[in-house]
Scaffold this active site. Structure first.
Site, PDB file in Angstrom:
ATOM      1  N   GLU A 250     -10.366  12.642  -1.563  1.00 40.26           N
ATOM      2  CA  GLU A 250      -9.028  13.032  -1.101  1.00 40.26           C
ATOM      3  C   GLU A 250      -8.703  12.438   0.264  1.00 40.26           C
ATOM      4  O   GLU A 250      -7.677  12.755   0.866  1.00 40.26           O
ATOM      5  CB  GLU A 250      -8.886  14.561  -1.080  1.00 40.26           C
ATOM      6  CG  GLU A 250      -9.974  15.309  -0.345  1.00 40.26           C
ATOM      7  CD  GLU A 250      -9.818  16.827  -0.425  1.00 40.26           C
ATOM      8  OE1 GLU A 250      -8.746  17.315  -0.806  1.00 40.26           O
ATOM      9  OE2 GLU A 250     -10.791  17.524  -0.080  1.00 40.26           O
TER      10      GLU A 250
ATOM     11  N   ASP B  48      -4.138  16.041  -1.042  1.00 43.59           N
ATOM     12  CA  ASP B  48      -4.504  15.487   0.262  1.00 43.59           C
ATOM     13  C   ASP B  48      -4.531  13.971   0.245  1.00 43.59           C
ATOM     14  O   ASP B  48      -4.174  13.334   1.232  1.00 43.59           O
ATOM     15  CB  ASP B  48      -5.869  16.036   0.716  1.00 43.59           C
ATOM     16  CG  ASP B  48      -5.707  17.404   1.343  1.00 43.59           C
ATOM     17  OD1 ASP B  48      -4.818  17.552   2.201  1.00 43.59           O
ATOM     18  OD2 ASP B  48      -6.442  18.327   0.966  1.00 43.59           O
TER      19      ASP B  48
END
Ligand code: PEP
Ligand code: MG
Length: 501
Positions: free
Chosen positions: A351, A375
């Site tokens: 992420e 993210d």
């Protein structure tokens, strides 16, 4: 008290009252916006404190009572400037029928929790608190992101009918969802659920989830002044693992801070919390907190099918150190003679863009990847996932993101490990042809989306999606990628496609 005496705080208010001929309430300071550069030092030092003091004064000036969300005792729709994940998790579902916030975006944690609680919500409306008054009659349509204030009689009736239709539709697809998701050409894909609280496992099973692809464990740390101990964590994990057995439960280690800051803890002041001491960085800095959790997870693993997942991995060191601490936790349990299971799969959340680039190195140290698009998009495109001002730029279909996903999936295949996705992108029906084409082995999402996603998978041919992805990779914008999906799969996806974003 010190802030209250700060000249800059009240001096600015008095100045505004005088210059603009407004009352004190109207002159409320918006610290982010209204401080001059030379005043910003104070706000930089303690932004939350300044906002809190300003809010308290405001509450007193307007004679408002402080609202305790957990204590709301009538059926309401909450309208708030912002709700933290900790506050949202306090919502009593019998009472709060929906909520609306000025702040937030689709991938903000508040939005995610709203979906998992199955509560109609519209976030990031910017001016909801200033446009809606107490006791206004409102309709919240979480599906299209619409709020109607003072609806006409006919509109009310129309929405009542839509609600009934929606519930009937859900009942039908929830029934079919108990069967596995098998594509038209016979490829089976595990469709898993994301949970925040142990109680959600029943809904997840009801929606036909093939397991838990992401158990966000931070919620057990909210709304309290201390840290939960190992035994308390173990009890909760064991409950979930036993109910789910033999289906897998992917327990993600603590991912606090940034927009999931602990309540009632004096958090350090960080100028950029999203880039700060969050996720695995926090755990490696607080070894005792991490150890307690790792031991609890290994102990729960003795009761079912557990995988462990480390969040926010951005360098090799972090995955190396997390693995070392897991070994140490197992050794200490061994010494104490407590039952545990160390033979579990280990995963890294992908992420952070550096983890995408270093995926080959990380792959050597784990059994699976789980891509966190919420993210990944935030960090790759430099878009705050919770900021409504830039929500329109939060584009999962941006070619930069698609290329990253493809790279991670290719590396996973080369290194012979599995690749999963647990960000919100995996629970969006019109992204599915693309994710199948890229070669995701498993998708995890808000439980109530599982029936829709299973239905979409059943109507697709995986072999076709592999050729389709070649065309997708030629696109240069999110818009053209979306149009390509719509033009190719529009008939299959017609009931799900609104607009991208
Ligand atoms: C993500 O970032 O995509 C993810 C699944 O984790 P979280 O939303 O909890 O940050
Ligand atoms: Mg994340």
């Amino acid at each position: 008290m010190a802030l209250l005496k700060d000249k800059m705080l009240y001096g600015r208010t008095i100045e505004t009252v005088k210059q603009e001929s407004v009352n004190a309430e109207k002159s409320r300071i918006e610290p982010e916006r209204s401080f001059r550069d030379d005043d910003r030092a104070l706000f930089k030092r303690a932004p939350d404190d300044v906002v809190q003091v300003a809010d308290s004064i405001m509450h007193n000036l307007v004679g408002a009572k402080k609202i305790n969300i957990a204590a709301i005792d009538k059926r309401v729709i909450l309208v708030a400037h912002d709700l933290t994940p900790a506050e949202t998790s306090q919502i009593n579902l019998e009472r709060v029928m929906g909520f609306i916030t000025d702040r937030g975006g689709k991938a903000s944690h508040t939005g995610i929790i709203a979906r998992s609680l199955e509560i109609p919500a519209v976030v990031g409306l910017k001016n909801a608190t200033s446009s809606i008054r107490n006791d206004d009659l409102i309709i919240v349509d979480g599906k299209t992101g619409t709020v109607i204030i003072h609806p006409a009689e006919a509109t009310l009736v129309q929405y009542e009918e839509r609600k009934i239709d929606y519930e009937e539709y859900k009942a039908v697809i929830t029934r079919e969802s108990k069967a596995p998701a098998e594509s038209a050409d016979g490829v089976r894909l595990a469709v898993m659920g994301n949970i925040e609280l142990p109680e959600e496992v029943f809904a997840l099973l009801n929606y036909g989830g093939d397991g838990i692809g992401l158990y966000r464990t931070e919620f057990q740390y909210f709304n309290r002044a201390d840290f939960p101990g190992e035994d308390e964590l173990f009890d909760k994990y064991k409950d979930v693992v036993e109910v789910m057995h033999p289906k897998p439960v992917t327990i993600r280690t603590l991912d606090i801070n940034a927009d999931k800051a602990l309540t009632n803890h004096f958090s350090s002041e960080e100028t950029n919390p999203a880039l700060g001491l969050r996720g695995i960085r926090y755990c490696l800095k607080k070894p005792q907190v991490f150890k307690d959790q790792l031991r609890a997870i290994l102990r729960a693993a003795a009761f079912g099918n557990v995988r462990i997942l480390f969040p926010m991995i951005s360098t090799y060191y972090e995955i190396r150190d997390a693995n070392r601490m897991l070994d140490e936790a197992a050794e200490s349990l061994e010494k104490e003679g407590l039952p545990y299971n160390r033979d579990i799969e280990i995963g890294a959340m992908i992420e952070v863009p550096s983890a995408v680039i270093m995926a080959d190195v990380i792959a050597e140290n784990v059994d699976f990847f789980s891509i966190g698009t919420n993210d990944l998009i935030q960090y790759a495109l430099a878009i705050d996932r919770g900021n409504e001002q830039v929500a329109h730029l939060f584009q999962p279909l941006d070619p930069a993101i698609i290329r990253m996903l493809k790279h991670v999936a290719d590396v996973a295949r080369e290194k012979n490990i599995k690749v999963f996705m647990c960000g919100e992108m995996a629970g969006t029906p019109h992204h599915i042809p693309l994710l199948l084409g890229i070669g995701m082995d498993e998708l995890s999402m808000n439980p109530q989306t599982i029936p829709d996603i299973k239905r979409v998978i059943r109507s697709l041919n995986v072999e076709d999606t592999r050729s389709f992805i070649k065309e997708v990779l030629k696109q240069t914008t999110a818009k053209s990628t979306f149009e390509l999906i719509r033009d190719t799969y529009g008939s299959i996806l017609s009931e799900y496609i609104y607009t991208e974003g």
